[in-house]
Motif scaffolding. Structure first.
Motif, PDB file in Angstrom:
ATOM      1  N   ASN A  42      -5.638   1.794  -3.546  1.00  0.00           N
ATOM      2  CA  ASN A  42      -5.098   3.131  -3.278  1.00  0.00           C
ATOM      3  C   ASN A  42      -3.594   3.191  -3.456  1.00  0.00           C
ATOM      4  O   ASN A  42      -2.958   4.149  -3.075  1.00  0.00           O
ATOM      5  CB  ASN A  42      -5.468   3.571  -1.864  1.00  0.00           C
ATOM      6  CG  ASN A  42      -4.795   2.710  -0.806  1.00  0.00           C
ATOM      7  OD1 ASN A  42      -4.388   1.598  -1.105  1.00  0.00           O
ATOM      8  ND2 ASN A  42      -4.686   3.227   0.410  1.00  0.00           N
ATOM      9  N   CYS A  43      -3.000   2.143  -4.006  1.00  0.00           N
ATOM     10  CA  CYS A  43      -1.556   2.121  -4.212  1.00  0.00           C
ATOM     11  C   CYS A  43      -1.254   2.471  -5.654  1.00  0.00           C
ATOM     12  O   CYS A  43      -1.494   1.678  -6.566  1.00  0.00           O
ATOM     13  CB  CYS A  43      -0.988   0.736  -3.871  1.00  0.00           C
ATOM     14  SG  CYS A  43       0.801   0.673  -3.966  1.00  0.00           S
TER      15      CYS A  43
ATOM     16  N   THR B 258       6.233   6.433  -5.042  1.00  0.00           N
ATOM     17  CA  THR B 258       6.571   7.417  -4.013  1.00  0.00           C
ATOM     18  C   THR B 258       6.899   6.743  -2.685  1.00  0.00           C
ATOM     19  O   THR B 258       8.046   6.668  -2.291  1.00  0.00           O
ATOM     20  CB  THR B 258       5.399   8.403  -3.842  1.00  0.00           C
ATOM     21  OG1 THR B 258       4.209   7.669  -3.560  1.00  0.00           O
ATOM     22  CG2 THR B 258       5.202   9.227  -5.095  1.00  0.00           C
ATOM     23  N   THR B 259       5.878   6.249  -1.988  1.00  0.00           N
ATOM     24  CA  THR B 259       6.082   5.612  -0.686  1.00  0.00           C
ATOM     25  C   THR B 259       5.282   4.329  -0.651  1.00  0.00           C
ATOM     26  O   THR B 259       4.059   4.368  -0.690  1.00  0.00           O
ATOM     27  CB  THR B 259       5.624   6.534   0.454  1.00  0.00           C
ATOM     28  OG1 THR B 259       6.341   7.761   0.372  1.00  0.00           O
ATOM     29  CG2 THR B 259       5.922   5.878   1.797  1.00  0.00           C
ATOM     30  N   CYS B 260       5.957   3.214  -0.567  1.00  0.00           N
ATOM     31  CA  CYS B 260       5.283   1.925  -0.599  1.00  0.00           C
ATOM     32  C   CYS B 260       5.403   1.234   0.755  1.00  0.00           C
ATOM     33  O   CYS B 260       6.480   1.154   1.333  1.00  0.00           O
ATOM     34  CB  CYS B 260       5.890   1.039  -1.683  1.00  0.00           C
ATOM     35  SG  CYS B 260       5.069  -0.558  -1.822  1.00  0.00           S
ATOM     36  N   CYS B 261       4.265   0.761   1.273  1.00  0.00           N
ATOM     37  CA  CYS B 261       4.217   0.064   2.555  1.00  0.00           C
ATOM     38  C   CYS B 261       4.047  -1.420   2.308  1.00  0.00           C
ATOM     39  O   CYS B 261       3.106  -1.846   1.639  1.00  0.00           O
ATOM     40  CB  CYS B 261       3.052   0.608   3.397  1.00  0.00           C
ATOM     41  SG  CYS B 261       2.789  -0.269   4.944  1.00  0.00           S
TER      42      CYS B 261
ATOM     43  N   ARG C  30       0.838  -1.196   0.000  1.00  0.00           N
ATOM     44  CA  ARG C  30       0.000   0.000   0.000  1.00  0.00           C
ATOM     45  C   ARG C  30       0.872   1.244   0.000  1.00  0.00           C
ATOM     46  O   ARG C  30       1.984   1.234   0.505  1.00  0.00           O
ATOM     47  CB  ARG C  30      -0.910   0.003   1.226  1.00  0.00           C
ATOM     48  CG  ARG C  30      -2.040  -0.979   1.154  1.00  0.00           C
ATOM     49  CD  ARG C  30      -2.683  -1.209   2.504  1.00  0.00           C
ATOM     50  NE  ARG C  30      -1.864  -2.084   3.339  1.00  0.00           N
ATOM     51  CZ  ARG C  30      -2.238  -2.494   4.554  1.00  0.00           C
ATOM     52  NH1 ARG C  30      -3.371  -2.081   5.061  1.00  0.00           N
ATOM     53  NH2 ARG C  30      -1.453  -3.286   5.243  1.00  0.00           N
ATOM     54  N   GLU C  31       0.328   2.314  -0.517  1.00  0.00           N
ATOM     55  CA  GLU C  31       1.047   3.588  -0.532  1.00  0.00           C
ATOM     56  C   GLU C  31       0.720   4.334   0.752  1.00  0.00           C
ATOM     57  O   GLU C  31      -0.299   5.003   0.864  1.00  0.00           O
ATOM     58  CB  GLU C  31       0.649   4.410  -1.760  1.00  0.00           C
ATOM     59  CG  GLU C  31       1.487   5.673  -1.930  1.00  0.00           C
ATOM     60  CD  GLU C  31       1.142   6.400  -3.206  1.00  0.00           C
ATOM     61  OE1 GLU C  31       1.351   7.634  -3.231  1.00  0.00           O
ATOM     62  OE2 GLU C  31       0.670   5.755  -4.152  1.00  0.00           O
ATOM     63  N   LEU C  32       1.597   4.220   1.762  1.00  0.00           N
ATOM     64  CA  LEU C  32       1.395   4.821   3.068  1.00  0.00           C
ATOM     65  C   LEU C  32       2.685   5.464   3.537  1.00  0.00           C
ATOM     66  O   LEU C  32       3.779   5.090   3.101  1.00  0.00           O
ATOM     67  CB  LEU C  32       0.951   3.764   4.092  1.00  0.00           C
ATOM     68  CG  LEU C  32      -0.385   3.059   3.841  1.00  0.00           C
ATOM     69  CD1 LEU C  32      -0.576   1.940   4.841  1.00  0.00           C
ATOM     70  CD2 LEU C  32      -1.542   4.037   3.909  1.00  0.00           C
TER      71      LEU C  32
END
Length: 339
Positions: free
Chosen positions: A171-172, A177-180, A75-77
């Motif tokens: 939502n990813c 950018t920022t991947c969780c 996820r993008e978090l």
């Protein structure tokens, strides 16, 4: 809608389809037992307070259950949000397991050493016992927040795009950018230590204490049978001895079935996850969802089995249902009389 988006929505739908009803059942059943303990003042003692703490932990595990399969998705978090969605469910799971060990230990001491039972340190200092039960899981689960993580690992910024076996949520985005990912939060060493240093030993301790209690019960039952034969002066097994043996057999069967139904699915899920983590191979996401939901869900049923088997815990809920049923019947009778 392309095939990838359709597959993604199907996976998300499968997660909520399985976990939401299961989590709702676990939460409601725990609330029923909590209500039973709270409403009966005779149950306000230290053993039931430990069991109440276990029920609270189990309720929290039920709340976190729908989020556990989502940990396999990218996820993008942000860093803090990523830690929260991974650390919090892990802490609740470890706290549940810690409370379960404490409840089994307290009941084990009650049977093994009943003369010293009321003088145990757990009874003399209950707040300290609760602190011991809840603090270590919180400290261990928080280690990734204190630096034991892979957040700065190579190629992590493009993991939403570059790791096909861990599909992203809706939502990813693919802008990198920022991947969780759970791989960024939990290093392999952390996972191995938790599984083989905390979880598996706790399960073995619970199984060992349960087996020891059954052995003690068997020995006490044999003593009762010998005493009964000495009083009756007979060499043949009486009807009372047959009833005792039958009751013990039912107890062993119930314990064995509970272990097989509640613990074996989780043990399978745990070792399958470790096997794929070690081999680093691709596996079916549907299989992961089913194994994780079955494993965590079946383990969460253990306190419910212990609680629902006690009529004192379920008596308030039974009385409430009986009042509602009687009121509904009176309403039906009045409606029929009016017609």
């Amino acid at each position: 809608m392309d095939d990838d988006s359709h597959a993604l929505l199907s996976r998300e739908s499968l997660i909520y389809t399985i976990t939401v009803p299961l989590a709702t059942s676990i939460i409601l059943a725990n609330l029923v037992i909590i209500l039973g303990i709270s409403c009966n003042r005779q149950l306000h003692n230290t053993p039931n307070y430990f069991f109440l703490s276990l029920l609270v932990a189990d309720t929290c595990t039920g709340v976190a259950l729908p989020f556990i399969p989502l940990m396999a998705l990218n996820r993008e978090l942000s860093f803090s949000s990523c830690l929260l969605v991974h650390v919090l469910p892990n802490f609740l799971f470890l706290a549940f397991l810690s409370n379960l060990v404490m409840v089994h230990y307290e009941r084990y001491i009650c049977i093994v050493d009943p003369l010293r039972y009321n003088n145990l340190w757990m009874h003399r200092n209950f707040p300290l016992a609760l602190l011991i039960v809840w603090s270590p899981p919180l400290l261990y689960a928080s280690l990734p927040a204190f630096g034991w993580n892979n957040w700065t690992g190579h190629d992590w910024n493009s993991c939403c795009k570059s790791i096909p076996k861990l599909p992203p949520l809706s939502n990813c985005s693919t802008n990198g950018t920022t991947c969780c990912s759970y791989r960024r939060v939990f290093p392999n060493d952390f996972i191995y230590l938790e599984v083989y240093g905390l979880v598996l030993p706790a399960i073995l301790v619970i199984a060992g204490m349960t087996g020891r209690v059954l052995c003690i019960t068997r020995g006490q039952m044999k003593d009762i049978c010998r005493l009964h034969r000495a009083i009756e002066r007979g060499s043949q097994a009486s009807e009372q001895e047959h009833r005792l043996n039958l009751r013990y057999t039912r107890c062993v069967v119930a314990v064995s079935l509970t272990f097989l139904a509640c613990w074996v699915p989780y043990l399978i899920y745990m070792h399958v996850c470790i096997a794929f983590l070690v081999s680093d191979t691709k596996w079916s996401f549907t299989t992961h969802i089913i194994l994780s939901c079955t494993g965590i869900g079946s383990m969460s049923v253990v306190p419910l089995v212990l609680g629902l088997a006690n009529k004192q815990y379920t008596e308030p809920a039974y009385k409430l249902l009986q009042k509602l049923r009687d009121r509904w019947r009176r309403t039906q009778e009045l409606e029929e009389a009016a017609l």
